[in-house]
Design a protein around this motif. Structure first.
Motif, PDB file in Angstrom:
ATOM      1  N   ALA A  29       0.838  -1.206   0.000  1.00  0.00           N
ATOM      2  CA  ALA A  29       0.000   0.000   0.000  1.00  0.00           C
ATOM      3  C   ALA A  29       0.866   1.247   0.000  1.00  0.00           C
ATOM      4  O   ALA A  29       0.596   2.209  -0.728  1.00  0.00           O
ATOM      5  N   LEU A  30       1.924   1.250   0.804  1.00  0.00           N
ATOM      6  CA  LEU A  30       2.788   2.426   0.869  1.00  0.00           C
ATOM      7  C   LEU A  30       3.523   2.672  -0.443  1.00  0.00           C
ATOM      8  O   LEU A  30       3.647   3.812  -0.876  1.00  0.00           O
ATOM      9  N   ILE A  31       3.993   1.619  -1.089  1.00  0.00           N
ATOM     10  CA  ILE A  31       4.742   1.821  -2.336  1.00  0.00           C
ATOM     11  C   ILE A  31       3.826   2.369  -3.439  1.00  0.00           C
ATOM     12  O   ILE A  31       4.306   2.970  -4.411  1.00  0.00           O
ATOM     13  N   SER A  32       2.521   2.224  -3.264  1.00  0.00           N
ATOM     14  CA  SER A  32       1.589   2.784  -4.241  1.00  0.00           C
ATOM     15  C   SER A  32       1.345   4.280  -4.042  1.00  0.00           C
ATOM     16  O   SER A  32       0.752   4.938  -4.899  1.00  0.00           O
ATOM     17  N   VAL A  33       1.801   4.837  -2.929  1.00  0.00           N
ATOM     18  CA  VAL A  33       1.631   6.267  -2.641  1.00  0.00           C
ATOM     19  C   VAL A  33       2.583   7.079  -3.521  1.00  0.00           C
ATOM     20  O   VAL A  33       3.769   6.754  -3.635  1.00  0.00           O
ATOM     21  N   SER A  34       2.069   8.132  -4.123  1.00  0.00           N
ATOM     22  CA  SER A  34       2.915   9.034  -4.914  1.00  0.00           C
ATOM     23  C   SER A  34       4.031   9.572  -4.032  1.00  0.00           C
ATOM     24  O   SER A  34       3.781  10.027  -2.918  1.00  0.00           O
ATOM     25  N   GLY A  35       5.255   9.496  -4.513  1.00  0.00           N
ATOM     26  CA  GLY A  35       6.398   9.981  -3.759  1.00  0.00           C
ATOM     27  C   GLY A  35       7.151   8.898  -3.013  1.00  0.00           C
ATOM     28  O   GLY A  35       8.243   9.141  -2.524  1.00  0.00           O
ATOM     29  N   PHE A  36       6.588   7.678  -2.904  1.00  0.00           N
ATOM     30  CA  PHE A  36       7.310   6.526  -2.360  1.00  0.00           C
ATOM     31  C   PHE A  36       7.987   5.827  -3.534  1.00  0.00           C
ATOM     32  O   PHE A  36       7.365   5.599  -4.566  1.00  0.00           O
ATOM     33  N   HIS A  37       9.271   5.459  -3.368  1.00  0.00           N
ATOM     34  CA  HIS A  37      10.009   4.814  -4.444  1.00  0.00           C
ATOM     35  C   HIS A  37      10.495   3.416  -4.098  1.00  0.00           C
ATOM     36  O   HIS A  37      10.664   2.587  -4.982  1.00  0.00           O
ATOM     37  N   SER A  38      10.740   3.154  -2.804  1.00  0.00           N
ATOM     38  CA  SER A  38      11.115   1.808  -2.378  1.00  0.00           C
ATOM     39  C   SER A  38      10.719   1.625  -0.919  1.00  0.00           C
ATOM     40  O   SER A  38      10.604   2.594  -0.171  1.00  0.00           O
ATOM     41  N   SER A  39      10.495   0.357  -0.552  1.00  0.00           N
ATOM     42  CA  SER A  39      10.148   0.005   0.824  1.00  0.00           C
ATOM     43  C   SER A  39      10.685  -1.386   1.121  1.00  0.00           C
ATOM     44  O   SER A  39      10.587  -2.285   0.280  1.00  0.00           O
ATOM     45  N   GLN A  40      11.222  -1.566   2.331  1.00  0.00           N
ATOM     46  CA  GLN A  40      11.724  -2.869   2.744  1.00  0.00           C
ATOM     47  C   GLN A  40      11.689  -2.938   4.263  1.00  0.00           C
ATOM     48  O   GLN A  40      11.928  -1.946   4.947  1.00  0.00           O
ATOM     49  N   ARG A  41      11.417  -4.140   4.792  1.00  0.00           N
ATOM     50  CA  ARG A  41      11.387  -4.366   6.239  1.00  0.00           C
ATOM     51  C   ARG A  41      12.545  -5.244   6.677  1.00  0.00           C
ATOM     52  O   ARG A  41      12.975  -6.134   5.939  1.00  0.00           O
TER      53      ARG A  41
END
Length: 179
Positions: A29-41
């Motif tokens: 969901a977060l990576i679909s937000v405009s301005g997010f480019h990468s996410s990892q836990r």
């Protein structure tokens, strides 16, 4: 900019379900937000730091204060909030995006300067806190390859080590157009 979210979780009975939610629902969901480019836990291997760390490459603070972020998952932990402890959020300015850490590799994070990472033969990424908590004001991180990890006898003091819990999600051109 790198947006960090750190926390521990205090209920062993619901921790696996919470991790599934965070990794399988919240990150996409977060990576679909405009301005997010990468996410990892990530999950810490030692003590002395929050157990969980999420790294997101974003455009800036306005991404986190916008309606789209709130609507698509920013702060959406109501069901688990009572069990989340040691929660910290920071926004760091840095020259590069958050590193993608693969299975078998480690993410190493230092609050005490880059020297210990450099002495390990790594090139640390310097991060300067610019918003949210602002603490610690500086951090350095580096990716330790699987080969380097197997040769490492012990980590220098002041270095926190994390294993990836997820692959790094990256925004693709298709996601950018659809979002």
């Amino acid at each position: 900019m790198i947006y960090t979210v750190e926390c521990s979780y205090a209920d062993a009975q619901t921790e696996a379900e919470w991790n599934d939610f965070y990794s399988l629902q919240k990150l996409p969901a977060l990576i679909s937000v405009s301005g997010f480019h990468s996410s990892q836990r990530f999950k810490a291997l030692g003590t002395g730091c929050p157990v969980y760390l999420a790294l997101h490459t974003i455009d800036g603070l306005s991404v986190l204060t916008g309606d789209e972020y709130r609507e698509k998952g920013g702060g959406n932990f109501a069901r688990w909030q009572q069990h989340i402890t040691d929660w910290h959020r920071n926004l760091y300015a840095c020259e590069q995006a958050a590193p993608a850490v693969q299975a078998g590799e480690l993410l190493l994070v230092s609050r005490h300067g880059p020297e210990a990472l450099r002495q390990m033969g790594l090139r640390p990424l310097a991060m300067e806190a610019v918003a949210l908590e602002g603490l610690p004001p500086q951090r350095w991180m580096a990716r330790l390859s699987a080969e380097q990890r197997s040769a490492l006898a012990a980590l220098p003091q002041g270095i926190d080590a994390y294993e990836a819990m997820t692959e790094q999600l990256r925004k693709t051109a298709v996601q950018t157009i659809v979002s």
